[in-house]
Design an enzyme around this catalytic site. Structure first.
Site, PDB file in Angstrom:
ATOM      1  N   ALA A  63       0.807  -1.014  -0.435  1.00  0.00           N
ATOM      2  CA  ALA A  63      -0.101  -0.115  -0.052  1.00  0.00           C
ATOM      3  C   ALA A  63       1.000   0.972  -0.294  1.00  0.00           C
ATOM      4  O   ALA A  63       1.584   1.309   1.138  1.00  0.00           O
ATOM      5  CB  ALA A  63      -0.904   0.135   1.182  1.00  0.00           C
ATOM      6  N   TYR A 100      -2.200   3.906  -2.382  1.00  0.00           N
ATOM      7  CA  TYR A 100      -3.353   2.910  -2.105  1.00  0.00           C
ATOM      8  C   TYR A 100      -3.262   2.214  -0.694  1.00  0.00           C
ATOM      9  O   TYR A 100      -3.687   1.716  -0.714  1.00  0.00           O
ATOM     10  CB  TYR A 100      -2.395   1.881  -2.606  1.00  0.00           C
ATOM     11  CG  TYR A 100      -2.116   1.885  -4.299  1.00  0.00           C
ATOM     12  CD1 TYR A 100      -1.870   2.743  -4.941  1.00  0.00           C
ATOM     13  CD2 TYR A 100      -3.326   0.948  -4.721  1.00  0.00           C
ATOM     14  CE1 TYR A 100      -1.808   2.515  -6.485  1.00  0.00           C
ATOM     15  CE2 TYR A 100      -3.421   0.436  -6.140  1.00  0.00           C
ATOM     16  CZ  TYR A 100      -2.500   1.676  -6.694  1.00  0.00           C
ATOM     17  OH  TYR A 100      -3.190   1.991  -8.378  1.00  0.00           O
ATOM     18  N   VAL A 121      -3.792  -4.503  -3.085  1.00  0.00           N
ATOM     19  CA  VAL A 121      -4.945  -3.577  -1.695  1.00  0.00           C
ATOM     20  C   VAL A 121      -5.843  -4.030  -2.539  1.00  0.00           C
ATOM     21  O   VAL A 121      -6.068  -3.358  -1.630  1.00  0.00           O
ATOM     22  CB  VAL A 121      -2.932  -2.979  -1.367  1.00  0.00           C
ATOM     23  CG1 VAL A 121      -3.234  -1.794  -1.610  1.00  0.00           C
ATOM     24  CG2 VAL A 121      -3.720  -2.680   0.592  1.00  0.00           C
ATOM     25  N   ASP A 122      -5.643  -3.167  -3.572  1.00  0.00           N
ATOM     26  CA  ASP A 122      -6.810  -2.699  -3.823  1.00  0.00           C
ATOM     27  C   ASP A 122      -7.842  -3.789  -4.522  1.00  0.00           C
ATOM     28  O   ASP A 122      -8.576  -3.603  -5.320  1.00  0.00           O
ATOM     29  CB  ASP A 122      -6.495  -1.777  -5.272  1.00  0.00           C
ATOM     30  CG  ASP A 122      -6.162  -2.208  -6.267  1.00  0.00           C
ATOM     31  OD1 ASP A 122      -5.642  -1.555  -7.799  1.00  0.00           O
ATOM     32  OD2 ASP A 122      -5.980  -3.481  -6.142  1.00  0.00           O
ATOM     33  N   GLU A 166       3.832  -8.348 -14.288  1.00  0.00           N
ATOM     34  CA  GLU A 166       2.757  -9.854 -14.981  1.00  0.00           C
ATOM     35  C   GLU A 166       2.853 -10.257 -16.052  1.00  0.00           C
ATOM     36  O   GLU A 166       3.081 -11.509 -15.711  1.00  0.00           O
ATOM     37  CB  GLU A 166       1.603  -8.386 -14.982  1.00  0.00           C
ATOM     38  CG  GLU A 166       0.765  -9.689 -15.014  1.00  0.00           C
ATOM     39  CD  GLU A 166      -1.052  -9.444 -15.357  1.00  0.00           C
ATOM     40  OE1 GLU A 166      -1.411  -9.282 -14.025  1.00  0.00           O
ATOM     41  OE2 GLU A 166      -2.077  -8.427 -16.383  1.00  0.00           O
ATOM     42  N   ASP A 203     -11.876  -8.975 -11.603  1.00  0.00           N
ATOM     43  CA  ASP A 203     -11.625  -7.064 -12.277  1.00  0.00           C
ATOM     44  C   ASP A 203     -12.712  -6.608 -13.071  1.00  0.00           C
ATOM     45  O   ASP A 203     -13.873  -6.774 -13.218  1.00  0.00           O
ATOM     46  CB  ASP A 203     -10.541  -7.032 -13.535  1.00  0.00           C
ATOM     47  CG  ASP A 203     -10.107  -5.745 -13.434  1.00  0.00           C
ATOM     48  OD1 ASP A 203     -11.051  -4.900 -13.048  1.00  0.00           O
ATOM     49  OD2 ASP A 203      -9.152  -5.839 -14.697  1.00  0.00           O
TER      50      ASP A 203
END
Lengths: 335, 290
Positions: A84, A88, A174-175, A265, A288
């Site tokens: 975070a 964030y 974290v989101d 990614e 998502d």
């Protein structure tokens, strides 16, 4: 919503391609019910086993009671790593409260929260079995650098600390918020989550790095699944190897003046192509919120927190309307 | 109506590797291995570099030594080709074991063993013998160990898709019947007792295996329960197979092999069985069991 907005929305709504399910007519084909009829869990509309015999975890494929009984015998501790940094920090409260409720509920979990702003962390009520470590970390000016440095930080901390404290370790963005239980069905040596973007028509928007100059490059035509970097993990040994390899790739790319298309990614996907995961989590495990949910996703266990509330509300209304269809959702472009 | 499916290069591969007519994952997320669920090349490329040695135990007692030749010859053609293999043939009559030409990296070890008076006793003592042999010898020689019946023949490939921590196989006679018909030991006085309404599958005693450490552990447990029954003057319905089923109910296998890996040639082949890999040799049970 007025007609104009509605029209714009429809053209933007993602069409669900659902590559990993079969044609619907197969759904109604006769199935020998006497075959293991006492086994309640079956999914025939989706792929539940990879060609290298790793199970793909969907609702309906497992019994959490059986898995819990097995897990309890072993007295395992699982770690969760999350970052975070900068703004964030606003997501910490939502993440931690939902994770305490739904992530490996009833089992020992240690949360490692990396942040550049430890003072801004609100008070978090932890479940009695869980622990929280707040670890200060440096921030970077570019979010891509923050994202890619996660790999380095995780591998260094595994080596110095985590390997002595946990058996399994998961990295989670974290989101996100958890809405349904994520339990011991995720525990295995090397675990990747299939990206929810695998199901959208605009596949090109989320795909492998192809430029051969990058360490993350995957040759055209190759690749098993597209995995999301928002949720992956496994045994500490395997996660160590993965994060080390990915960060090496990031550094090499940096030296060569290139940055992979989807940053860490892309490197993760390269690694998991050549080191097959021992278990895959379906997109139920990280959905998502930008995307509309296809029929095969029966449960959304963990979702990204959508920043645009209004869009989210309109989408929910649209989805509710369209779910009334008995047959398949029609091709939205026709509408 | 429209079809929802969409094939692209990424996932096209997977449509050749799926079976919808059978269960391919257990409720505890162990794969059930059928033809059409796995890509042998991918698995081979993952396992070959590990330089593994796979052990096989088989018991050839009394007249059962006549099966050794065909077992070994067919294993040389189909079992774990390209891997290092140790065959451990347990026998009371080492001289009758034929010499079979073996591929490089594969060897035959004869393990002398005592012959018990009844075939049931011979069958049940296998657990003890395997356990003892692992402790004394094979733990240092092999990574994985399979315990197979000798009166069988390999007909098709048996490869690294079978490797796992604890591996059991579905009995060919009971994979497509309701659970209430499974021949579990039903007498509560036996240590192998499984009550009505319980049980996942009926596993065959002719094929089991896994990591050598895990096989050591469960052969020990099975031997203990067999001895418990003996002390109570009871013998389970299907000897060590009953004890194996009891064990695998509370300690679930991490991988299950379909009946392709444990077939009975006397049975007609149902549509679910696409390929028979390992199957019984036709024999006169009365004659052979003395």
């Amino acid at each position: 919503a007025d007609v104009c907005t509605f029209g714009m929305l429809i053209s933007k709504v993602d069409i669900c391609a659902e590559e990993i399910c079969v044609c619907l007519y197969e759904f109604y084909r006769s199935f020998k019910d006497y075959l293991h009829s006492h086994i309640p869990c079956r999914r025939r509309d989706v792929l539940v086993l990879t060609p290298w015999l790793a199970p793909i975890v969907w609702e309906g494929t497992f019994s959490r009671d059986i898995l819990n009984a097995q897990y309890m015998q072993k007295k395992l501790v699982t770690g969760v790593v999350t970052f975070a940094v900068k703004k964030y920090v606003q997501f910490i409260e939502g993440f931690m409260s939902s994770a305490n409720k739904y992530f490996l509920a009833g089992h020992q979990v240690i949360f490692y929260l990396f942040t550049d702003n430890p003072e801004q962390i609100p008070h978090i009520q932890m479940a009695p079995e869980n622990r929280l470590f707040v670890i200060p970390v440096q921030n970077h000016s570019r979010w891509q650098d923050i994202s890619m440095s996660r790999m380095d930080i995780i591998s260094r901390y595994i080596r110095s600390q985590f390997q002595y404290e946990v058996h399994y370790l998961y990295s989670i963005d974290v989101d996100v918020q958890l809405f349904e239980h994520i339990g011991v069905e995720i525990i295995d040596a090397l675990v990747g989550t299939i990206s929810s973007w695998q199901y959208t028509a605009r596949r090109e928007s989320k795909s492998y790095e192809t430029r051969t100059e990058s360490q993350a490059a995957i040759p055209k035509g190759e690749g098993d699944f597209y995995y999301t970097a928002s949720f992956y993990g496994g045994s500490v040994a395997e996660v160590y190897k993965l994060t080390r390899a990915c960060f090496k790739g990031v550094m090499k790319d940096r030296e060569n003046g290139i940055e992979a298309r989807w940053h860490d990614e892309s490197h993760l996907n390269k690694y998991l192509l050549y080191h097959k995961p021992t278990r895959l989590l379906s997109p139920e495990y990280y959905w998502d919120a930008e995307l509309s949910r296809p029929r095969i996703i029966q449960v959304k266990r963990m979702c990204s927190v959508h920043k645009n509330k209004r869009r989210q509300v309109i989408r929910s209304i649209m989805w509710a309307m369209l779910s009334c269809h008995v047959f398949l959702p029609l091709d939205f472009t026709i509408i | 109506y429209t079809f929802e499916c969409c094939y692209n290069s990424l996932t096209f591969l997977f449509f050749s590797f799926r079976r919808q007519d059978v269960l391919t994952v257990t409720p505890w997320l162990a794969p059930i291995v059928w033809e059409g669920t796995f890509n042998a090349e991918i698995l081979d490329s993952a396992y070959r570099p590990l330089n593994l040695t796979v052990g096989v135990t088989a018991f050839a007692i009394g007249k059962y030594t006549r099966f050794v030749g065909r077992f070994l010859e067919s294993a040389e053609k189909h079992f774990m080709k390209g891997y290092r293999v140790n065959y451990y043939i347990f026998t009371d009559n080492p001289e009758t074991i034929p010499t079979v030409q073996l591929q490089p990296g594969r060897r035959l070890v004869i393990v002398p063993i005592k012959k018990y008076p009844s075939w049931q006793e011979i069958s049940m003592r296998r657990m003890e013998a395997i356990n003892k042999h692992i402790a004394e010898t094979s733990h240092g020689e092999v990574d994985y160990l399979f315990c197979l019946d000798i009166d069988m023949v390999f007909y098709n490939a048996w490869g690294p898709e079978t490797l796992g921590d604890i591996v059991a196989a579905l009995h060919p006679g009971y994979f497509n019947v309701p659970r209430s018909q499974f021949p579990y030991e039903r007498r509560s006085s036996s240590a192998a007792h499984i009550p009505d309404g319980e049980g996942d599958f009926y596993y065959g005693g002719a094929v089991f295996g896994g990591l050598v450490k895990k096989v050591y552990e469960f052969t020990k447990t099975c031997h203990m329960t067999i001895l418990t029954d003996k002390a109570n003057g009871i013998m389970a319905a299907w000897q060590e197979e009953s004890h194996l089923n009891r064990h695998f109910l509370s300690h679930k296998p991490s991988k299950v092999l379909s009946p392709e890996y444990l077939w009975d040639d006397r049975k007609p082949k149902p549509p679910e069985i696409h390929l028979i890999r390992f199957s019984t040799v036709d024999k006169d049970y009365k004659e052979i069991r003395d």
